[in-house]
Design a protein around this motif. Structure first.
Motif: not given
Length: 456
Positions: A251-258
């Motif tokens: 989602s553009n609204d939340y940070p990415g997943q590492s």
């Protein structure tokens, strides 16, 4: 006998006989780290333990949607997709989540297919470390989002307006992990049963996001455990009418997943740390500095192995906990490489550039292999970054590719990548990433429609 005591072909046969199994589960991992496999009869499995078995090599010639590459040399319509030899790894034996008494074994491609097999590619890098006198240890940690959705409901919604399991931003929440203690306990129990034990698990910042840190192990075993965790976390979620995603950014609204990787080296001769030197700044031995320098210098050319999808690059933007340059710092989470000073037991490097969508075998091969090159060459890292790496200028040589296509072209042209992983692997994996990028460019995005439909 318990599954994790299995070490040999005879052990594998013994435990199967003890459990009176008629069928056994066997799986292997494709280019994208997706587990493919089947149930195999006992007679077929016993014969395969001794002599291997044949598996259609199409799993090395298609993408995550089972669409066939049109640009690979190793396999394709031009070869007719023949069977390739596969070997079973007896020591990978495990119990299986919610399948009473069933056993799972990991397999890997052999013969010519071994040159492009992800697990075998990592093994070759580990063999290099062994030849240099090192034992490599690694630990993976993953962020993933959980949704109150099923594979059917997500598709019916067009993957829009998905309901996360929890709302709002609430990292390290004791309320969340207590309210959902049943889910957390199920994850922890699965991890113990299948032997990818979790050192720590907590809610991360963002709705429905969890971070799990898998316990450290020898490099090959660590990659197996990471790959199995990703697979069976999705299984556990779907068994509970949930869905887990390891997309780099959904989602553009939340940070990415590492998908961060912690790495250290020990001297094989005596087991002592190759990274720890109490007399040096930050306890960094010369070997750790060289290792770090290799990771830093080669990160731009190996990036497609740790950021392997178009989506991976939406995560790497300033201010969202994902690096944008091949920087390093001491206990600095804004850099791509984080040196973690400690004792002889805990001194390590955290390879923070990795996304959750990476194939664990290939991400670890890149992180470890680049460090070994740095040791061989005696390279030195740049000065460490202090403060916010996003707001500081960096040498152009440290700039990371901004797209999958650019990253792939750098990888494809790299002589070091070819010497480290083999020309066949570099050619095949590059072709698979070029295919991935071309598939994306065939589609019109929502952003394009919103921006251009009426106005342009």
């Amino acid at each position: 006998m318990v599954p994790r005591e299995v070490r040999s072909i005879d052990d594998a046969k013994r435990i199967i006989e003890e459990r009176k199994l008629t069928h056994i589960k066997v799986g292997l991992f494709d280019n994208d780290g997706v587990m493919r496999g089947k149930y195999m009869s006992k007679a077929k499995f016993f014969a395969s333990l001794e002599h291997g078995f044949a598996f259609c090599d199409v799993v090395l010639g298609w993408d995550v949607k089972d669409q066939l590459y049109d640009n690979t040399r190793y396999t394709g319509w031009h070869t007719g997709y023949p069977d390739a030899p596969v070997r079973i790894i007896p020591s990978s034996c495990r119990d299986v989540l919610d399948e009473d008494g069933m056993l799972l074994f990991i397999a890997e491609f052999a013969g010519e297919a071994e040159t492009v097999c992800p697990r075998a590619t990592l093994r070759r890098v580990i063999d290099k470390a062994t030849a240099m006198g090192f034992n490599a240890q690694a630990a993976f940690e993953y962020e993933f989002f959980l949704f109150r959705e099923t594979p059917h409901s997500a598709r019916e919604k067009g993957f829009r307006n998905l309901e996360t399991i929890t709302p709002d931003w609430f990292g390290y929440s004791m309320i969340r992990n207590s309210t959902y203690s049943g889910l957390y306990k199920a994850i922890l129990s699965m991890a113990e049963t299948m032997d990818f034990p979790i050192e720590g698990i907590h809610s991360e910042t963002g709705p429905g996001v969890i971070e799990a840190a898998i316990a450290v192990d020898q490099a090959a075993d660590a990659a197996d455990k990471a790959a199995l965790f990703k697979t069976y976390m999705k299984v556990l979620a779907q068994k509970n009418e949930l869905m887990a995603t390891f997309m780099a950014k959904w989602s553009n609204d939340y940070p990415g997943q590492s998908g961060h990787i912690h790495l250290s080296l020990n001297h094989a001769a005596d087991g002592s740390s190759a990274f720890y030197d109490a007399s040096q700044p930050h306890a960094m031995s010369p070997l750790q500095r060289h290792f770090l320098a290799g990771q830093q210098r080669l990160m731009p050319v190996l990036l497609c192995m740790v950021a392997p999808s178009v989506n991976s690059y939406t995560r790497m933007i300033p201010g969202y906990w994902a690096p944008t340059d091949a920087t390093w710092g001491v206990e600095n989470r804004t850099t791509a490489l984080r040196v973690i000073p400690g004792s002889a037991k805990s001194q390590r490097v955290e390879y923070r550039i990795g996304a959750a969508d990476a194939n664990p075998y290939l991400a670890l091969a890149a992180a470890l292999g680049s460090g070994l090159i740095g040791i061989e060459q005696g390279w030195e890292p740049s000065d460490p970054v202090t403060g916010n790496a996003y707001q500081q200028p960096h040498d152009d040589a440290l700039s990371l590719p901004r797209t999958l296509w650019d990253a792939t072209q750098a990888f494809k042209a790299s002589d070091i990548a070819k010497s480290l992983f083999g020309e066949a692997f570099v050619e095949h994996f590059s072709a698979s990433r070029e295919w991935e990028d071309r598939e994306f460019r065939k589609h019109v995005t929502d952003w394009e429609l919103s921006r251009y439909f009426e106005i342009i």
